[in-house]
Design a protein around this motif. Structure first.
Motif, PDB file in Angstrom:
ATOM      1  N   LEU A  10       0.842  -1.203   0.000  1.00  0.00           N
ATOM      2  CA  LEU A  10       0.000   0.000   0.000  1.00  0.00           C
ATOM      3  C   LEU A  10       0.876   1.252   0.000  1.00  0.00           C
ATOM      4  CD1 LEU A  10      -2.775  -0.995   2.593  1.00  0.00           C
ATOM      5  CD2 LEU A  10      -3.088  -0.681   0.126  1.00  0.00           C
ATOM      6  N   VAL A  64     -17.384  -3.348   6.005  1.00  0.00           N
ATOM      7  CA  VAL A  64     -16.335  -2.844   6.903  1.00  0.00           C
ATOM      8  C   VAL A  64     -16.959  -2.078   8.063  1.00  0.00           C
ATOM      9  CG1 VAL A  64     -14.579  -2.566   5.089  1.00  0.00           C
ATOM     10  CG2 VAL A  64     -16.085  -0.648   5.622  1.00  0.00           C
TER      11      VAL A  64
ATOM     12  N   VAL B  25      -6.155   3.435  -2.870  1.00  0.00           N
ATOM     13  CA  VAL B  25      -5.243   2.940  -1.831  1.00  0.00           C
ATOM     14  C   VAL B  25      -5.862   3.149  -0.445  1.00  0.00           C
ATOM     15  CG1 VAL B  25      -2.953   3.217  -0.770  1.00  0.00           C
ATOM     16  CG2 VAL B  25      -3.192   3.338  -3.252  1.00  0.00           C
ATOM     17  N   ILE B  27      -9.067   3.242   0.292  1.00  0.00           N
ATOM     18  CA  ILE B  27     -10.142   2.255   0.474  1.00  0.00           C
ATOM     19  C   ILE B  27      -9.546   0.892   0.837  1.00  0.00           C
ATOM     20  CG2 ILE B  27     -12.005   0.987  -0.676  1.00  0.00           C
ATOM     21  CD1 ILE B  27     -12.329   3.434  -2.539  1.00  0.00           C
ATOM     22  N   LEU B  28      -8.538   0.472   0.079  1.00  0.00           N
ATOM     23  CA  LEU B  28      -7.933  -0.849   0.319  1.00  0.00           C
ATOM     24  C   LEU B  28      -7.336  -0.934   1.721  1.00  0.00           C
ATOM     25  CD1 LEU B  28      -6.197  -1.550  -3.122  1.00  0.00           C
ATOM     26  CD2 LEU B  28      -8.301  -2.561  -2.213  1.00  0.00           C
ATOM     27  N   SER B  29      -6.775   0.184   2.185  1.00  0.00           N
ATOM     28  CA  SER B  29      -6.171   0.196   3.509  1.00  0.00           C
ATOM     29  C   SER B  29      -7.219  -0.120   4.584  1.00  0.00           C
ATOM     30  CB  SER B  29      -5.539   1.564   3.743  1.00  0.00           C
ATOM     31  OG  SER B  29      -5.097   1.675   5.052  1.00  0.00           O
ATOM     32  N   TRP B  31     -10.172  -1.611   3.962  1.00  0.00           N
ATOM     33  CA  TRP B  31     -10.809  -2.886   3.648  1.00  0.00           C
ATOM     34  C   TRP B  31      -9.913  -4.078   4.017  1.00  0.00           C
ATOM     35  CZ3 TRP B  31     -12.380  -4.808  -1.936  1.00  0.00           C
ATOM     36  CH2 TRP B  31     -13.369  -5.800  -1.810  1.00  0.00           C
TER      37      TRP B  31
END
Lengths: 184, 181
Positions: A10, A64, B25, B27-29, B31
């Motif tokens: 990330l 989430v 990035v 969002i993925l963090s 999720w």
């Protein structure tokens, strides 16, 4: 272990996006404050629109729950922001862009930047008890988010933010809402 | 395909494209990692580690014991990733500065305003960095951890911080650029 690999990956995409947006350049950061190049603003607001759409959609679907939401303590958030802007205009970076710029091989990021952050972090940690509790108790609202706190639909809030951003982009790009560059 | 590769190789992307990438990035963090992007916190973790070596008694306080314990945290890995992400970005456009003379004072606009002296750039950057990190501590995060991560969750804190940051950034730029503003 695997969470650390995720963090690394990330981070690579994060740093890559900062580089491609031009935010690892001193003049990009300073010129947003001179209002001659608003790329930083466009970059930040686009990131916000995309990410808030995603996380609120996923929260709505029950995929989430939000991680620890940054706390709102009005005086501290504003005072911190005011001091932060001074540092940003002086150095031309923030902690994240400095890390990415260091990777590019810029020594004025790698050495005074990273060292300065470590020194600043040390000073903050050592003076924390004298400073933080008194500032953060002023108008402390805790970990709130706007739609829940004000009891408005999260989807409408996100839509409003997106439309506001698009309107701002329109004003900047089509109407030419920025100062003309005078420094050559 | 070729046009995509050519776009990746560009030195600068449209801020909208790069911003959308950062949004994904973010969002993925949340999720994948149930974490928020950030940068200033990692420096606190690292400063605690350095402090434990040079002045362990002083750093044995409430802050470094409970609020921001020293260590190689998730955020530190993220920060290391950002370092390599910047490197990758510059490598794709052929703008890496490792080993180049311009690495010492990397910006043409800075030089045209303040001169060629490297020490001047480094002193101002060092002072600026100390101010940035201290301010991030008070505010509860920096541009990444508070403005972007808090903003995407619609935390009022983020927008108060962004407002303060732009207000004083504009004033500071006015003061240091004066008639060249």
């Amino acid at each position: 272990m695997s969470t650390h690999v995720t963090a690394l990956v990330l981070g690579v995409f994060f740093g890559f996006s900062l580089n491609k947006a031009g935010l690892t350049k001193y003049h990009k950061i300073v010129n947003v404050f001179r209002l001659t190049d608003l790329a930083v603003l466009k970059f930040m607001m686009t990131a916000l629109v995309v990410s808030m759409t995603g996380v609120y959609a996923m929260r709505g679907l029950g995929w989430v729950t939000f991680p620890h939401v940054p706390a709102t303590y009005i005086a501290g958030n504003i005072i911190g922001g005011l001091i932060f802007g001074v540092g940003m205009a002086l150095s031309g970076y923030c902690p994240g862009t400095c890390a990415a710029g260091s990777g590019e091989g810029k020594l004025d990021y790698l050495i005074p930047g990273l060292l300065g952050f470590l020194v600043g972090a040390g000073i903050y940690g050592l003076t924390y008890q004298k400073v933080f509790p008194s500032i953060s108790k002023i108008a402390n609202k805790g970990s709130i988010v706007i739609p829940d706190a004000w009891n408005i639909s999260p989807h409408l809030t996100v839509l409003f933010f997106a439309l506001m951003s698009l309107f701002l982009f329109y004003l900047i790009d089509r109407v030419g809402l920025h100062r003309k560059e005078s420094v050559s | 395909m070729k046009s995509i590769i050519n776009y990746i190789r560009r030195d600068e992307w449209s801020p909208y494209v790069a911003g959308a990438l950062l949004g994904v990035v973010g969002i993925l963090s949340v999720w994948i990692s149930d974490s928020l992007l950030g940068a200033s916190g990692a420096f606190e973790n690292l400063a605690g580690m350095v402090g434990d070596h040079i002045a362990p008694a002083k750093f044995d306080n409430l802050y470094f014991n409970y609020i921001m314990p020293p260590g190689i945290t998730w955020g530190v890995y993220l920060l290391v990733g950002m370092f390599f992400g910047g490197m990758l970005g510059a490598a794709t456009s052929g703008t890496l500065k490792w080993g180049k003379k311009s690495a010492f004072n990397s910006d043409e606009q800075w030089k045209s305003i303040f001169g060629e002296q490297v020490w001047k750039r480094w002193v101002l950057a060092f002072i600026g960095a100390i101010i940035l990190e201290y301010a991030a501590g008070i505010a509860g995060g920096c541009t990444s951890g508070l403005a972007i991560s808090g903003g995407m969750l619609l935390a009022p804190a983020a927008f108060l911080f962004i407002g303060g940051m732009f207000a004083s950034g504009i004033v500071t730029a006015l003061v240091i650029y004066r008639r060249r503003y």
